[in-house]
Scaffold this motif. Structure first.
Motif, mmCIF file in Angstrom:
data_model
loop_
_atom_site.group_PDB
_atom_site.id
_atom_site.type_symbol
_atom_site.label_atom_id
_atom_site.label_comp_id
_atom_site.label_asym_id
_atom_site.label_seq_id
_atom_site.Cartn_x
_atom_site.Cartn_y
_atom_site.Cartn_z
ATOM 1 N N LYS A 1 4.738 9.767 -7.205
ATOM 2 C CA LYS A 1 5.783 9.976 -8.209
ATOM 3 C C LYS A 1 5.173 10.337 -9.558
ATOM 4 C CE LYS A 1 9.807 7.741 -10.259
ATOM 5 N NZ LYS A 1 10.657 6.512 -10.291
ATOM 6 N N ASP A 2 4.054 9.677 -9.928
ATOM 7 C CA ASP A 2 3.384 10.009 -11.188
ATOM 8 C C ASP A 2 2.903 11.458 -11.189
ATOM 9 O OD1 ASP A 2 3.844 7.436 -11.980
ATOM 10 O OD2 ASP A 2 1.843 6.701 -11.426
ATOM 11 N N VAL A 3 2.402 11.889 -10.031
ATOM 12 C CA VAL A 3 1.958 13.287 -9.932
ATOM 13 C C VAL A 3 3.134 14.231 -10.099
ATOM 14 C CG1 VAL A 3 0.942 15.002 -8.394
ATOM 15 C CG2 VAL A 3 -0.028 12.721 -8.495
ATOM 16 N N TYR A 4 4.285 13.897 -9.491
ATOM 17 C CA TYR A 4 5.477 14.747 -9.616
ATOM 18 C C TYR A 4 5.974 14.780 -11.058
ATOM 19 C CZ TYR A 4 5.859 14.894 -4.512
ATOM 20 O OH TYR A 4 5.635 15.116 -3.182
ATOM 21 N N VAL A 5 5.849 13.610 -11.746
ATOM 22 C CA VAL A 5 6.296 13.570 -13.148
ATOM 23 C C VAL A 5 5.421 14.472 -14.015
ATOM 24 C CG1 VAL A 5 6.512 12.073 -15.170
ATOM 25 C CG2 VAL A 5 7.342 11.292 -12.940
ATOM 26 N N ASP B 1 0.834 -1.209 0.000
ATOM 27 C CA ASP B 1 0.000 0.000 0.000
ATOM 28 C C ASP B 1 0.864 1.252 0.000
ATOM 29 O OD1 ASP B 1 -2.210 -1.615 0.028
ATOM 30 O OD2 ASP B 1 -2.524 -1.474 2.210
ATOM 31 N N GLN B 2 1.932 1.235 0.786
ATOM 32 C CA GLN B 2 2.837 2.380 0.793
ATOM 33 C C GLN B 2 3.505 2.547 -0.569
ATOM 34 O OE1 GLN B 2 5.637 2.318 4.006
ATOM 35 N NE2 GLN B 2 4.088 1.917 5.573
ATOM 36 N N ARG B 3 3.887 1.426 -1.181
ATOM 37 C CA ARG B 3 4.512 1.503 -2.506
ATOM 38 C C ARG B 3 3.548 2.066 -3.534
ATOM 39 N NH1 ARG B 3 6.121 -4.100 -5.148
ATOM 40 N NH2 ARG B 3 3.834 -4.152 -5.271
ATOM 41 N N ASP B 4 2.285 1.640 -3.492
ATOM 42 C CA ASP B 4 1.301 2.169 -4.436
ATOM 43 C C ASP B 4 1.094 3.663 -4.230
ATOM 44 O OD1 ASP B 4 1.037 -0.394 -5.337
ATOM 45 O OD2 ASP B 4 -0.802 -0.818 -4.208
ATOM 46 N N ALA B 5 1.041 4.080 -2.956
ATOM 47 C CA ALA B 5 0.848 5.499 -2.685
ATOM 48 C C ALA B 5 2.032 6.322 -3.188
ATOM 49 C CB ALA B 5 0.638 5.724 -1.183
ATOM 50 N N LEU B 6 3.242 5.824 -2.948
ATOM 51 C CA LEU B 6 4.428 6.548 -3.414
ATOM 52 C C LEU B 6 4.514 6.553 -4.935
ATOM 53 C CD1 LEU B 6 7.085 5.332 -0.807
ATOM 54 C CD2 LEU B 6 6.080 7.607 -0.992
ATOM 55 N N THR B 7 4.080 5.452 -5.540
ATOM 56 C CA THR B 7 4.086 5.394 -7.013
ATOM 57 C C THR B 7 3.140 6.447 -7.586
ATOM 58 O OG1 THR B 7 4.561 3.025 -6.926
ATOM 59 C CG2 THR B 7 3.724 3.900 -9.007
ATOM 60 N N VAL C 1 11.458 10.311 -4.495
ATOM 61 C CA VAL C 1 10.646 9.183 -4.031
ATOM 62 C C VAL C 1 11.352 7.856 -4.251
ATOM 63 C CG1 VAL C 1 8.352 8.128 -4.185
ATOM 64 C CG2 VAL C 1 8.619 10.554 -4.643
ATOM 65 N N ASP C 2 12.332 7.829 -5.159
ATOM 66 C CA ASP C 2 12.989 6.573 -5.517
ATOM 67 C C ASP C 2 13.658 5.859 -4.346
ATOM 68 O OD1 ASP C 2 12.112 6.849 -8.086
ATOM 69 O OD2 ASP C 2 13.940 7.856 -8.796
ATOM 70 N N PRO C 3 14.400 6.559 -3.468
ATOM 71 C CA PRO C 3 15.040 5.832 -2.345
ATOM 72 C C PRO C 3 14.024 5.099 -1.474
ATOM 73 C CG PRO C 3 15.979 8.024 -2.570
ATOM 74 C CD PRO C 3 14.813 7.985 -3.489
ATOM 75 N N ARG C 4 12.921 5.765 -1.225
ATOM 76 C CA ARG C 4 11.905 5.126 -0.390
ATOM 77 C C ARG C 4 11.262 3.949 -1.110
ATOM 78 N NH1 ARG C 4 10.502 3.122 4.180
ATOM 79 N NH2 ARG C 4 8.252 3.174 4.610
ATOM 80 N N LEU C 5 11.030 4.086 -2.405
ATOM 81 C CA LEU C 5 10.479 2.974 -3.178
ATOM 82 C C LEU C 5 11.431 1.788 -3.184
ATOM 83 C CD1 LEU C 5 8.868 4.776 -6.250
ATOM 84 C CD2 LEU C 5 7.679 3.501 -4.467
ATOM 85 N N SER C 6 12.728 2.064 -3.322
ATOM 86 C CA SER C 6 13.716 0.988 -3.305
ATOM 87 C C SER C 6 13.734 0.292 -1.953
ATOM 88 C CB SER C 6 15.094 1.567 -3.621
ATOM 89 O OG SER C 6 16.076 0.558 -3.540
ATOM 90 N N GLU C 7 13.657 1.090 -0.882
ATOM 91 C CA GLU C 7 13.648 0.508 0.451
ATOM 92 C C GLU C 7 12.414 -0.364 0.666
ATOM 93 O OE1 GLU C 7 13.502 1.967 5.145
ATOM 94 O OE2 GLU C 7 13.719 3.444 3.514
ATOM 95 N N ILE C 8 11.267 0.115 0.197
ATOM 96 C CA ILE C 8 10.044 -0.670 0.346
ATOM 97 C C ILE C 8 10.129 -1.959 -0.468
ATOM 98 C CG2 ILE C 8 7.576 -0.692 -0.177
ATOM 99 C CD1 ILE C 8 7.480 2.249 0.539
#
Length: 605
Positions: A411-415, A402-408, A426-433
């Protein structure tokens, strides 16, 4: 108004009758004027007396209202204290946030008790409502009304005293006019008598007679003036007196009577409210009691007893019959307690090690958390623990996903909108998750492997029985073992065979066995054999093992050992470090490399 005046007339009639009775007792009759004065005096005294009585009565009425207000206030305090004690009692017995209370919550009687506590808490709230309503609807209202009542009473009695003082002042002025008129009349009479005397005396001069005549005329004129003043003021006093006794005083009495009736009516309303406040909460109190009753009716003894069975069910099958061991025959010894028979003669030694016990009498020496795979637990309990662990890991995986989906999405919004943020942040946190998810999935696979193995070994899924052959010179008997799980592990715990975790590989350079032809089964729990067992392979320790219990051997991670007895379904493998050190280690803790020729030479009966 007419009714009130008629009451007052009755009061006056009674006063007049009282005065008349007193007059009858007198022997000498009074003149009409004296009777009139006496009546006025009696009326004045009666009016004053009634004001004193009414003042005492109304003061008592105010004190009664204050007493009732104090009574309601004390009742409100009792309700508050009672509600506080009930809430504290409910809070005291609420389940604590620990594992034992959570475990108890699965029983219906525990849930019923918790519901009773919650309903009792709501019940206490209704007593707080009673206290609040008593304060708002009675105490506050009566306190405000008391101030108004005191002010109104003071105003009425002030008007009464003022009217009384006015009529008394008028009466004094009337008395003054009357005495002056009386005095002037007497002076005029004396002056007239003096003039007549002077006029009849022949020796008095004409001038003296004239002077006496003028003096008499003047006195008569003064008496006439006094008479006129007295008559005028008497008329005025009668008018004021009539207004005082027939209008002013009745009106004041009427106001006092209305005030008293309102006071009594207000007390009646408050007493009714006092009962209604309790009646208003009765439906909710009834619901609280109904909730307690419903909770008690929801208790299911059979369901609770099944919960106990499920909680402590071991999963073992009852052990087989214990065979008779005939010590009278030196060459014969019967296998017992789920161990394999030994084909060789076993010499009795005084220093022989203790054999395993039947599983109902085993005491678990591992009081701590135990191994990660819960191998120290009975099969059924182990299965539940593994399943619970898998559920926890799956919940953690779901949270991470769920956290990964939220961060994804972020990230799409930032893009799409770079001004809102940097997508790379957001990438470091996504990698950690992602790493966390991989670790959790690996853990799930590990526990699922253990769970699958446990379920395979459960009696309901695998009902195969291992049989051990007893080789004797005189006769042979076959002992049937009920279940592989019936064996006790060397440390007194219950374990399973770890097939899913044990990697069976062929050693490219196998060590030649010392005695490859020796394939005779040995006793599992005895090390007092005459000959050392041959090695059938090697193993590598994957995890450290303490090996505190008798029959076990401690190993360190990465250590290489010799395998002298393969896992027979109980989750333990017998290994040797050197010629003097050997024992059991958990199969799940090692990676076994069996020798091809040795493995093929071994046969299970």
């Amino acid at each position: 108004m007419l009714r009130r005046r008629s009451d007052f007339f009755v009061f006056l009639d009674s006063s007049f009758s009282t005065i008349s009775e007193k007059e009858e007792e007198k022997e000498e009759p009074l003149s009409p004027y004296e009777e009139y004065l006496q009546v006025l005096l009696q009326m004045k005294m009666t009016s004053a007396d009634q004001f004193d009585n009414l003042e005492k009565h109304t003061q008592w009425g105010i004190e009664f209202v204050e007493k009732y207000t104090k009574f309601v206030k004390e009742r409100s305090e009792i309700e508050i204290n009672y509600a506080k004690q009930i809430r504290n009692l409910s809070k005291k017995y609420q389940p604590k946030k620990n594992s034992r209370e959570e475990e108890e919550s699965k029983y219906t009687f525990c849930r019923a008790f918790l519901t009773t506590l919650n309903e009792l808490n709501d019940y206490a709230g209704q007593h707080e409502v009673i206290a609040e309503n008593l304060t708002a609807q009675i105490i506050s209202e009566l306190s405000r009304y008391l101030q108004e009542l005191k002010s109104e009473r003071k105003s009425h009695f002030h008007d009464g005293r003022k009217a009384q003082q006015h009529i008394e002042s008028s009466w004094k002025q009337l008395e003054s006019c009357k005495r002056r008129f009386e005095r002037d009349c007497k002076e005029a009479d004396r002056a007239q008598q003096y003039f007549e005397k002077m006029d009849a005396d022949i020796n008095v001069t004409k001038a003296d007679v004239e002077k006496a005549r003028q003096q008499a005329q003047m006195r008569h004129q003064m008496a006439a003036d006094s008479k006129g003043d007295y008559s005028s003021y008497l008329q005025k006093f009668n008018q004021e007196q009539n207004e005082h006794y027939y209008t002013i005083i009745p009106n004041i009495f009427q106001k006092l009577q209305d005030m008293e009736e309102k006071r009594i009516e207000r007390l009646g309303v408050c007493m009714k409210t006092f009962a209604d406040v309790d009646r208003q909460v009765l439906p909710i109190v009834g619901k609280c009691l109904d909730g307690m009753t419903k909770a008690s009716e929801s208790i299911e003894p059979k369901s609770d007893s099944k919960q106990v069975v499920e909680a402590y069910k071991s999963g073992f099958e009852p052990p087989g019959d214990v065979e008779f061991e005939d010590y009278g025959q030196a060459m014969k010894r019967t296998a017992s307690e789920s161990s394999l028979s030994n084909s060789r003669e076993v010499k009795e030694k005084s220093t022989s090690k203790s054999k395993g016990k039947l599983w109902p009498f085993i005491k678990n020496k591992n009081k701590g958390s135990g191994p990660e795979d819960f191998s120290h637990l009975p099969p059924e309990q182990r299965r539940k623990k593994l399943q619970g662990k898998i559920d926890e890991l799956n919940k953690d995986i779901q949270k991470e996903m769920d956290q990964r989906d939220a961060l994804t999405k972020m990230k799409d919004v930032y893009v799409k909108n770079p001004q809102m943020g940097d997508p790379a942040s957001v990438d470091p946190r996504l990698s950690e998750i992602g790493q966390n998810i991989e670790k959790l999935q690996f853990e799930v696979q590990k526990f699922e492997g253990w769970l699958a193995e446990v379920e395979e070994r459960m009696p309901s899924k695998s009902d195969t029985h291992r049989r051990s052959g007893v080789y004797e010179t005189q006769n042979s008997t076959t002992v049937s073992n009920n279940c592989a799980q019936d064996r006790e592990s060397p440390d007194g715990s219950y374990t399973e065979e770890q097939n899913s975790e044990t990697q069976v590989k062929a050693n490219p350079n196998p060590t030649p066995p010392t005695n490859p032809t020796s394939t005779t089964p040995e006793f599992d729990d005895e090390f007092d054999d005459e000959e050392t067992l041959p090695t059938i392979g090697t193993c590598k320790a994957l995890y450290p093992f303490e090996g505190h219990n008798e029959g076990t051997i401690s190993v360190v991670e990465g250590e290489l050992l010799y395998v002298i007895e393969e896992d027979k379904g109980d989750g333990w493998t017998r290994v040797r470090r050197n010629e003097d050190e050997e024992g059991y280690v958990p199969t799940s803790y090692i990676e076994v490399f069996l020798e091809t020729n040795a493995k093929g030479a071994m046969t299970y009966i």
